[in-house]
Design a protein around this motif. Structure first.
Motif, mmCIF file in Angstrom:
data_model
loop_
_atom_site.group_PDB
_atom_site.id
_atom_site.type_symbol
_atom_site.label_atom_id
_atom_site.label_comp_id
_atom_site.label_asym_id
_atom_site.label_seq_id
_atom_site.Cartn_x
_atom_site.Cartn_y
_atom_site.Cartn_z
ATOM 1 N N LYS A 140 -2.540 -33.387 0.032
ATOM 2 C CA LYS A 140 -3.455 -34.317 -0.647
ATOM 3 C C LYS A 140 -4.906 -33.878 -0.455
ATOM 4 O O LYS A 140 -5.732 -34.011 -1.341
ATOM 5 C CB LYS A 140 -3.263 -35.742 -0.102
ATOM 6 C CG LYS A 140 -2.006 -36.403 -0.638
ATOM 7 C CD LYS A 140 -1.684 -37.664 0.092
ATOM 8 C CE LYS A 140 -2.472 -38.857 -0.406
ATOM 9 N NZ LYS A 140 -2.098 -40.084 0.331
ATOM 10 N N LEU A 141 -5.207 -33.366 0.732
ATOM 11 C CA LEU A 141 -6.576 -32.883 0.987
ATOM 12 C C LEU A 141 -6.868 -31.625 0.184
ATOM 13 O O LEU A 141 -7.977 -31.419 -0.289
ATOM 14 C CB LEU A 141 -6.748 -32.579 2.475
ATOM 15 C CG LEU A 141 -7.180 -33.732 3.375
ATOM 16 C CD1 LEU A 141 -7.090 -33.319 4.828
ATOM 17 C CD2 LEU A 141 -8.597 -34.182 3.053
ATOM 18 N N ALA B 221 -7.686 -32.770 -3.339
ATOM 19 C CA ALA B 221 -8.817 -33.689 -3.530
ATOM 20 C C ALA B 221 -10.134 -32.924 -3.654
ATOM 21 O O ALA B 221 -10.295 -31.836 -3.108
ATOM 22 C CB ALA B 221 -8.896 -34.643 -2.344
ATOM 23 N N GLU C 68 -14.397 -36.860 -3.209
ATOM 24 C CA GLU C 68 -13.385 -37.871 -2.842
ATOM 25 C C GLU C 68 -13.182 -37.907 -1.325
ATOM 26 O O GLU C 68 -13.095 -38.979 -0.729
ATOM 27 C CB GLU C 68 -12.042 -37.556 -3.524
ATOM 28 C CG GLU C 68 -12.055 -37.791 -5.017
ATOM 29 C CD GLU C 68 -10.830 -37.168 -5.724
ATOM 30 O OE1 GLU C 68 -10.359 -37.790 -6.668
ATOM 31 O OE2 GLU C 68 -10.378 -36.070 -5.318
ATOM 32 N N ILE C 69 -13.094 -36.735 -0.734
ATOM 33 C CA ILE C 69 -12.855 -36.669 0.715
ATOM 34 C C ILE C 69 -14.010 -37.331 1.475
ATOM 35 O O ILE C 69 -13.808 -38.115 2.398
ATOM 36 C CB ILE C 69 -12.672 -35.202 1.167
ATOM 37 C CG1 ILE C 69 -11.422 -34.600 0.516
ATOM 38 C CG2 ILE C 69 -12.589 -35.100 2.691
ATOM 39 C CD1 ILE C 69 -11.271 -33.100 0.690
ATOM 40 N N VAL D 204 -13.939 -41.158 1.258
ATOM 41 C CA VAL D 204 -12.944 -41.738 2.177
ATOM 42 C C VAL D 204 -13.473 -41.676 3.617
ATOM 43 O O VAL D 204 -13.390 -42.655 4.368
ATOM 44 C CB VAL D 204 -11.587 -41.000 2.065
ATOM 45 C CG1 VAL D 204 -10.643 -41.427 3.173
ATOM 46 C CG2 VAL D 204 -10.963 -41.259 0.714
ATOM 47 N N LEU E 243 -7.532 -38.743 7.088
ATOM 48 C CA LEU E 243 -8.185 -38.671 5.768
ATOM 49 C C LEU E 243 -7.143 -38.610 4.662
ATOM 50 O O LEU E 243 -7.246 -39.317 3.648
ATOM 51 C CB LEU E 243 -9.073 -37.412 5.687
ATOM 52 C CG LEU E 243 -10.422 -37.475 6.391
ATOM 53 C CD1 LEU E 243 -11.043 -36.090 6.477
ATOM 54 C CD2 LEU E 243 -11.372 -38.423 5.654
ATOM 55 N N ALA E 244 -6.131 -37.765 4.863
ATOM 56 C CA ALA E 244 -5.105 -37.586 3.828
ATOM 57 C C ALA E 244 -4.352 -38.896 3.571
ATOM 58 O O ALA E 244 -4.065 -39.242 2.426
ATOM 59 C CB ALA E 244 -4.136 -36.476 4.243
ATOM 60 N N LYS F 224 -5.484 -41.822 3.683
ATOM 61 C CA LYS F 224 -6.328 -42.800 2.973
ATOM 62 C C LYS F 224 -6.734 -42.326 1.583
ATOM 63 O O LYS F 224 -7.372 -43.065 0.850
ATOM 64 C CB LYS F 224 -7.605 -43.074 3.784
ATOM 65 C CG LYS F 224 -7.355 -43.622 5.165
ATOM 66 C CD LYS F 224 -6.922 -45.077 5.102
ATOM 67 C CE LYS F 224 -6.633 -45.618 6.494
ATOM 68 N NZ LYS F 224 -6.155 -46.988 6.473
ATOM 69 N N LEU F 225 -6.411 -41.094 1.257
ATOM 70 C CA LEU F 225 -6.821 -40.570 -0.061
ATOM 71 C C LEU F 225 -6.004 -41.209 -1.194
ATOM 72 O O LEU F 225 -4.826 -41.475 -1.006
ATOM 73 C CB LEU F 225 -6.647 -39.047 -0.089
ATOM 74 C CG LEU F 225 -7.872 -38.225 0.310
ATOM 75 C CD1 LEU F 225 -7.469 -36.775 0.552
ATOM 76 C CD2 LEU F 225 -8.983 -38.278 -0.737
#
Ligand code: 13P
Length: 311
Positions: free
Chosen positions: A6-7, A10, A14-15, A18, A307-308, A310-311
Protein backbone atom coordinates in the motif's frame (compact mmCIF):
# COMPACT_ATOMS: atom_id res chain seq x y z
CA UNK A 1 5.05 -7.90 3.93
CA UNK A 2 1.98 -7.52 1.72
CA UNK A 3 0.54 -4.56 3.61
CA UNK A 4 3.61 -2.49 2.70
CA UNK A 5 2.54 -2.67 -0.92
CA UNK A 6 0.00 0.00 0.00
CA UNK A 7 2.90 2.35 0.75
CA UNK A 8 4.53 1.48 -2.53
CA UNK A 9 1.40 2.45 -4.44
CA UNK A 10 0.56 5.58 -2.44
CA UNK A 11 1.72 9.05 -3.43
CA UNK A 12 3.99 10.90 -1.03
CA UNK A 13 1.21 13.45 -0.52
CA UNK A 14 -1.15 10.69 0.70
CA UNK A 15 1.50 9.20 2.97
CA UNK A 16 2.32 12.56 4.55
CA UNK A 17 -1.36 13.34 5.11
CA UNK A 18 -1.81 10.05 6.98
CA UNK A 19 1.38 10.68 8.96
CA UNK A 20 0.12 14.16 9.87
CA UNK A 21 -3.33 12.90 10.95
CA UNK A 22 -1.94 10.00 12.96
CA UNK A 23 1.07 11.87 14.42
CA UNK A 24 3.53 9.40 12.91
CA UNK A 25 6.93 10.98 12.41
CA UNK A 26 8.59 10.78 8.99
CA UNK A 27 12.30 11.46 9.41
CA UNK A 28 14.25 12.89 6.47
CA UNK A 29 17.87 11.82 6.50
CA UNK A 30 20.42 13.97 4.70
CA UNK A 31 22.72 12.12 2.33
CA UNK A 32 26.10 13.81 2.78
CA UNK A 33 28.02 10.90 1.20
CA UNK A 34 26.63 8.58 -1.47
CA UNK A 35 27.17 5.28 0.44
CA UNK A 36 24.92 6.64 3.18
CA UNK A 37 21.93 5.77 0.95
CA UNK A 38 22.50 2.01 1.21
CA UNK A 39 23.26 2.22 4.95
CA UNK A 40 20.09 4.20 5.70
CA UNK A 41 17.83 1.92 3.66
CA UNK A 42 19.26 -1.18 5.34
CA UNK A 43 18.28 0.13 8.77
CA UNK A 44 14.83 1.23 7.55
CA UNK A 45 14.24 -2.35 6.37
CA UNK A 46 15.41 -3.83 9.64
CA UNK A 47 13.16 -1.46 11.60
CA UNK A 48 10.22 -1.40 9.12
CA UNK A 49 10.34 2.39 9.28
CA UNK A 50 9.23 4.79 6.54
CA UNK A 51 11.55 7.75 5.85
CA UNK A 52 12.67 10.25 3.27
CA UNK A 53 16.20 10.42 1.96
CA UNK A 54 17.11 13.99 1.18
CA UNK A 55 19.98 15.97 -0.27
CA UNK A 56 20.74 19.67 -0.04
CA UNK A 57 23.20 21.95 -1.83
CA UNK A 58 25.68 21.90 1.10
CA UNK A 59 25.60 18.08 1.06
CA UNK A 60 26.86 18.37 -2.52
CA UNK A 61 29.16 21.40 -2.32
CA UNK A 62 30.71 20.84 1.13
CA UNK A 63 30.51 17.08 1.63
CA UNK A 64 30.41 14.03 -0.63
CA UNK A 65 26.95 13.81 -2.17
CA UNK A 66 28.41 14.83 -5.59
CA UNK A 67 25.23 15.97 -7.38
CA UNK A 68 21.43 15.71 -7.35
CA UNK A 69 21.78 13.24 -10.23
CA UNK A 70 24.34 11.08 -8.40
CA UNK A 71 22.06 10.83 -5.36
CA UNK A 72 19.08 9.96 -7.56
CA UNK A 73 21.11 7.19 -9.22
CA UNK A 74 22.20 5.84 -5.84
CA UNK A 75 18.58 6.03 -4.68
CA UNK A 76 17.44 4.11 -7.77
CA UNK A 77 19.89 1.33 -6.84
CA UNK A 78 19.20 1.11 -3.13
CA UNK A 79 15.92 2.91 -2.37
CA UNK A 80 12.88 0.85 -1.45
CA UNK A 81 9.50 2.20 -2.64
CA UNK A 82 7.78 0.44 0.27
CA UNK A 83 9.85 2.39 2.80
CA UNK A 84 11.40 5.45 1.18
CA UNK A 85 10.95 8.50 -1.04
CA UNK A 86 13.51 11.03 -2.30
CA UNK A 87 13.40 14.71 -1.35
CA UNK A 88 15.39 17.70 -2.57
CA UNK A 89 16.26 19.66 0.57
CA UNK A 90 16.84 23.47 0.81
CA UNK A 91 17.01 25.17 -2.55
CA UNK A 92 17.65 28.69 -1.28
CA UNK A 93 16.92 31.83 -3.28
CA UNK A 94 19.67 33.53 -1.26
CA UNK A 95 22.17 31.13 0.27
CA UNK A 96 23.86 31.01 3.68
CA UNK A 97 26.63 33.29 2.40
CA UNK A 98 24.21 35.87 1.03
CA UNK A 99 24.75 34.88 -2.64
CA UNK A 100 21.88 34.66 -5.13
CA UNK A 101 21.21 31.10 -6.30
CA UNK A 102 19.86 29.91 -9.65
CA UNK A 103 17.03 28.22 -7.77
CA UNK A 104 14.80 27.69 -10.81
CA UNK A 105 17.48 25.55 -12.48
CA UNK A 106 18.05 23.43 -9.35
CA UNK A 107 14.34 22.79 -8.78
CA UNK A 108 13.89 22.01 -12.49
CA UNK A 109 16.77 19.52 -12.27
CA UNK A 110 15.12 17.65 -9.39
CA UNK A 111 11.74 17.64 -11.16
CA UNK A 112 13.33 16.24 -14.32
CA UNK A 113 15.24 13.61 -12.33
CA UNK A 114 12.06 12.39 -10.66
CA UNK A 115 12.50 13.52 -7.05
CA UNK A 116 9.26 13.00 -5.11
CA UNK A 117 9.34 16.35 -3.32
CA UNK A 118 11.35 19.58 -3.41
CA UNK A 119 12.03 22.40 -0.99
CA UNK A 120 12.15 26.02 -2.08
CA UNK A 121 13.70 28.12 0.67
CA UNK A 122 12.72 31.77 0.35
CA UNK A 123 13.15 32.41 4.07
CA UNK A 124 15.81 35.08 3.50
CA UNK A 125 13.36 37.05 1.28
CA UNK A 126 10.54 39.39 2.27
CA UNK A 127 7.23 37.68 3.05
CA UNK A 128 5.73 38.77 -0.29
CA UNK A 129 8.72 37.52 -2.28
CA UNK A 130 8.77 34.23 -0.37
CA UNK A 131 5.08 33.77 -1.26
CA UNK A 132 5.79 34.56 -4.91
CA UNK A 133 8.64 32.06 -5.40
CA UNK A 134 6.91 29.32 -3.39
CA UNK A 135 3.74 29.71 -5.43
CA UNK A 136 5.72 29.54 -8.66
CA UNK A 137 7.44 26.30 -7.59
CA UNK A 138 4.10 24.85 -6.43
CA UNK A 139 2.44 25.51 -9.77
CA UNK A 140 5.17 23.67 -11.62
CA UNK A 141 5.74 20.81 -9.17
CA UNK A 142 2.11 20.01 -8.49
CA UNK A 143 1.45 19.44 -12.20
CA UNK A 144 3.97 16.60 -11.93
CA UNK A 145 2.55 15.26 -8.67
CA UNK A 146 5.60 16.47 -6.74
CA UNK A 147 5.15 17.85 -3.20
CA UNK A 148 6.59 21.22 -2.19
CA UNK A 149 8.06 22.30 1.13
CA UNK A 150 8.84 25.94 1.96
CA UNK A 151 10.28 27.78 4.96
CA UNK A 152 9.03 30.73 6.93
CA UNK A 153 11.05 32.17 9.78
CA UNK A 154 14.78 31.85 10.35
CA UNK A 155 16.31 28.46 11.12
CA UNK A 156 19.85 29.71 11.74
CA UNK A 157 23.08 27.72 11.89
CA UNK A 158 24.23 27.21 8.29
CA UNK A 159 25.79 30.68 8.13
CA UNK A 160 29.57 30.90 8.66
CA UNK A 161 30.69 32.57 11.89
CA UNK A 162 29.44 32.20 15.42
CA UNK A 163 25.74 32.20 16.33
CA UNK A 164 24.45 34.34 19.18
CA UNK A 165 24.34 32.28 22.40
CA UNK A 166 21.57 29.70 22.04
CA UNK A 167 19.71 30.56 25.25
CA UNK A 168 19.58 34.20 24.17
CA UNK A 169 18.15 33.21 20.79
CA UNK A 170 15.57 30.93 22.38
CA UNK A 171 14.46 33.41 25.03
CA UNK A 172 14.09 36.28 22.57
CA UNK A 173 12.12 34.21 20.05
CA UNK A 174 14.06 36.10 17.35
CA UNK A 175 13.41 34.63 13.93
CA UNK A 176 10.53 32.41 15.16
CA UNK A 177 7.81 31.84 12.55
CA UNK A 178 4.81 34.10 13.09
CA UNK A 179 1.65 31.95 13.39
CA UNK A 180 -0.47 34.55 11.59
CA UNK A 181 2.02 34.89 8.75
CA UNK A 182 2.23 31.10 8.51
CA UNK A 183 -1.55 30.88 8.07
CA UNK A 184 -1.50 33.51 5.34
CA UNK A 185 1.52 31.89 3.69
CA UNK A 186 -0.16 28.50 3.51
CA UNK A 187 -3.37 30.00 2.09
CA UNK A 188 -1.61 32.04 -0.56
CA UNK A 189 0.99 29.52 -1.73
CA UNK A 190 -0.79 26.15 -1.58
CA UNK A 191 2.45 24.71 -0.17
CA UNK A 192 2.25 21.08 1.06
CA UNK A 193 4.53 21.23 4.11
CA UNK A 194 6.01 24.17 5.98
CA UNK A 195 9.38 24.38 7.70
CA UNK A 196 9.14 26.55 10.79
CA UNK A 197 11.40 28.08 13.42
CA UNK A 198 10.45 27.49 17.07
CA UNK A 199 13.87 27.17 18.72
CA UNK A 200 15.42 24.68 16.28
CA UNK A 201 18.75 25.52 14.64
CA UNK A 202 20.82 23.82 11.94
CA UNK A 203 24.10 22.08 12.71
CA UNK A 204 27.14 23.93 11.34
CA UNK A 205 28.41 23.03 7.86
CA UNK A 206 31.70 24.92 7.81
CA UNK A 207 34.86 25.50 9.86
CA UNK A 208 35.74 23.50 12.95
CA UNK A 209 32.14 23.79 14.17
CA UNK A 210 31.01 21.26 11.55
CA UNK A 211 32.85 18.53 13.48
CA UNK A 212 31.78 19.67 16.94
CA UNK A 213 28.85 18.36 18.96
CA UNK A 214 25.77 20.43 18.22
CA UNK A 215 24.09 22.53 20.89
CA UNK A 216 21.12 20.73 22.50
CA UNK A 217 18.21 22.79 21.24
CA UNK A 218 14.80 23.16 22.87
CA UNK A 219 11.47 23.95 21.22
CA UNK A 220 8.77 26.42 22.18
CA UNK A 221 5.84 24.01 22.11
CA UNK A 222 3.17 26.66 22.80
CA UNK A 223 4.39 28.63 19.81
CA UNK A 224 4.29 25.47 17.71
CA UNK A 225 0.70 24.78 18.84
CA UNK A 226 -0.36 28.23 17.62
CA UNK A 227 1.23 27.65 14.21
CA UNK A 228 -0.33 24.20 13.98
CA UNK A 229 -3.83 25.41 14.86
CA UNK A 230 -3.73 28.14 12.20
CA UNK A 231 -2.14 26.21 9.33
CA UNK A 232 -3.52 22.66 9.28
CA UNK A 233 -0.74 21.18 7.12
CA UNK A 234 2.25 18.98 8.00
CA UNK A 235 4.98 21.05 9.65
CA UNK A 236 8.69 20.39 9.27
CA UNK A 237 11.41 20.67 11.86
CA UNK A 238 14.82 21.44 10.40
CA UNK A 239 17.95 21.11 12.49
CA UNK A 240 16.76 17.79 13.89
CA UNK A 241 20.15 16.70 15.23
CA UNK A 242 20.53 17.01 18.97
CA UNK A 243 17.14 18.43 19.95
CA UNK A 244 16.22 17.27 23.44
CA UNK A 245 14.10 14.13 23.17
CA UNK A 246 11.18 15.32 25.30
CA UNK A 247 10.72 18.34 22.98
CA UNK A 248 10.83 16.27 19.82
CA UNK A 249 8.20 13.85 21.13
CA UNK A 250 5.97 16.75 22.20
CA UNK A 251 6.47 18.41 18.81
CA UNK A 252 5.29 15.25 17.03
CA UNK A 253 2.05 15.40 19.03
CA UNK A 254 1.66 19.02 17.92
CA UNK A 255 1.95 18.97 14.15
CA UNK A 256 5.58 18.17 13.35
CA UNK A 257 5.35 15.44 10.72
CA UNK A 258 8.81 15.61 9.13
CA UNK A 259 12.12 16.10 10.91
CA UNK A 260 15.35 16.75 9.03
CA UNK A 261 18.41 15.01 10.41
CA UNK A 262 21.81 15.85 8.95
CA UNK A 263 24.71 16.63 11.26
CA UNK A 264 24.59 13.66 13.60
CA UNK A 265 24.35 11.00 10.93
CA UNK A 266 27.02 12.71 8.82
CA UNK A 267 29.30 12.84 11.85
CA UNK A 268 28.63 9.16 12.57
CA UNK A 269 29.55 8.23 8.99
CA UNK A 270 32.70 10.40 9.15
CA UNK A 271 33.71 8.88 12.49
CA UNK A 272 33.41 5.38 11.01
CA UNK A 273 35.44 6.50 8.03
CA UNK A 274 38.21 7.95 10.21
CA UNK A 275 38.35 4.83 12.38
CA UNK A 276 38.32 2.24 9.60
CA UNK A 277 39.28 4.03 6.40
CA UNK A 278 36.60 1.98 4.61
CA UNK A 279 33.09 2.61 3.33
CA UNK A 280 31.91 -0.54 5.12
CA UNK A 281 33.30 0.74 8.42
CA UNK A 282 31.69 4.14 7.89
CA UNK A 283 28.34 2.54 7.06
CA UNK A 284 28.55 0.39 10.17
CA UNK A 285 28.85 3.39 12.54
CA UNK A 286 26.12 5.17 10.56
CA UNK A 287 23.77 2.19 10.91
CA UNK A 288 24.36 2.01 14.65
CA UNK A 289 23.51 5.69 15.09
CA UNK A 290 20.40 5.33 12.93
CA UNK A 291 19.13 2.37 14.95
CA UNK A 292 19.49 4.41 18.14
CA UNK A 293 17.64 7.34 16.57
CA UNK A 294 14.80 5.26 15.15
CA UNK A 295 14.33 2.88 18.06
CA UNK A 296 15.31 4.77 21.22
CA UNK A 297 14.91 8.41 20.37
CA UNK A 298 11.92 8.78 18.04
CA UNK A 299 10.36 5.39 18.80
CA UNK A 300 9.28 4.86 15.20
CA UNK A 301 10.16 1.23 14.69
CA UNK A 302 7.31 -0.29 12.64
CA UNK A 303 6.05 3.12 11.45
CA UNK A 304 5.74 1.82 7.89
CA UNK A 305 3.22 -0.81 9.05
CA UNK A 306 1.21 1.76 10.98
CA UNK A 307 1.15 4.12 8.01
CA UNK A 308 0.14 1.35 5.62
CA UNK A 309 -2.72 0.27 7.91
CA UNK A 310 -4.16 3.79 7.86
CA UNK A 311 -3.78 4.41 4.13
P1 13P B 1 20.92 19.11 11.31
O1 13P B 1 22.15 19.02 10.47
O2 13P B 1 21.05 20.09 12.41
O3 13P B 1 20.41 17.78 11.71
O4 13P B 1 19.80 19.74 10.32
C1 13P B 1 19.51 19.11 9.12
C2 13P B 1 18.59 19.91 8.29
O5 13P B 1 17.74 20.62 8.79
C3 13P B 1 18.72 19.79 6.84
O6 13P B 1 17.80 20.57 6.16
Amino acid sequence: MAILEKLEKASLREIMQVAFREHILVPAFNVAYLPMVAGIVEVLRECQTFALLEVSRPDITRFGAESFRAVKEEYDRFGDPKLTRLHQDHVPVIDEEGAMVDWRALIEEALQLGYHSVMIDGSRLSFAENVRVTKEVGEKAHKLGVCVEAELGAVLGHEAGPLPPYEELFASGKGFTSPEEAAQFVRETGVDWLSIAVGNIHGAISGVAKDAKKVEARLNIEHLQKIQSLTGIPLVLHGGSGIKKQYVLEAIRNGITKINVGTEIRQAYEQGWRESGTVLGAQKVLRQRLRELIQDYYGIQGSALRLAEKL
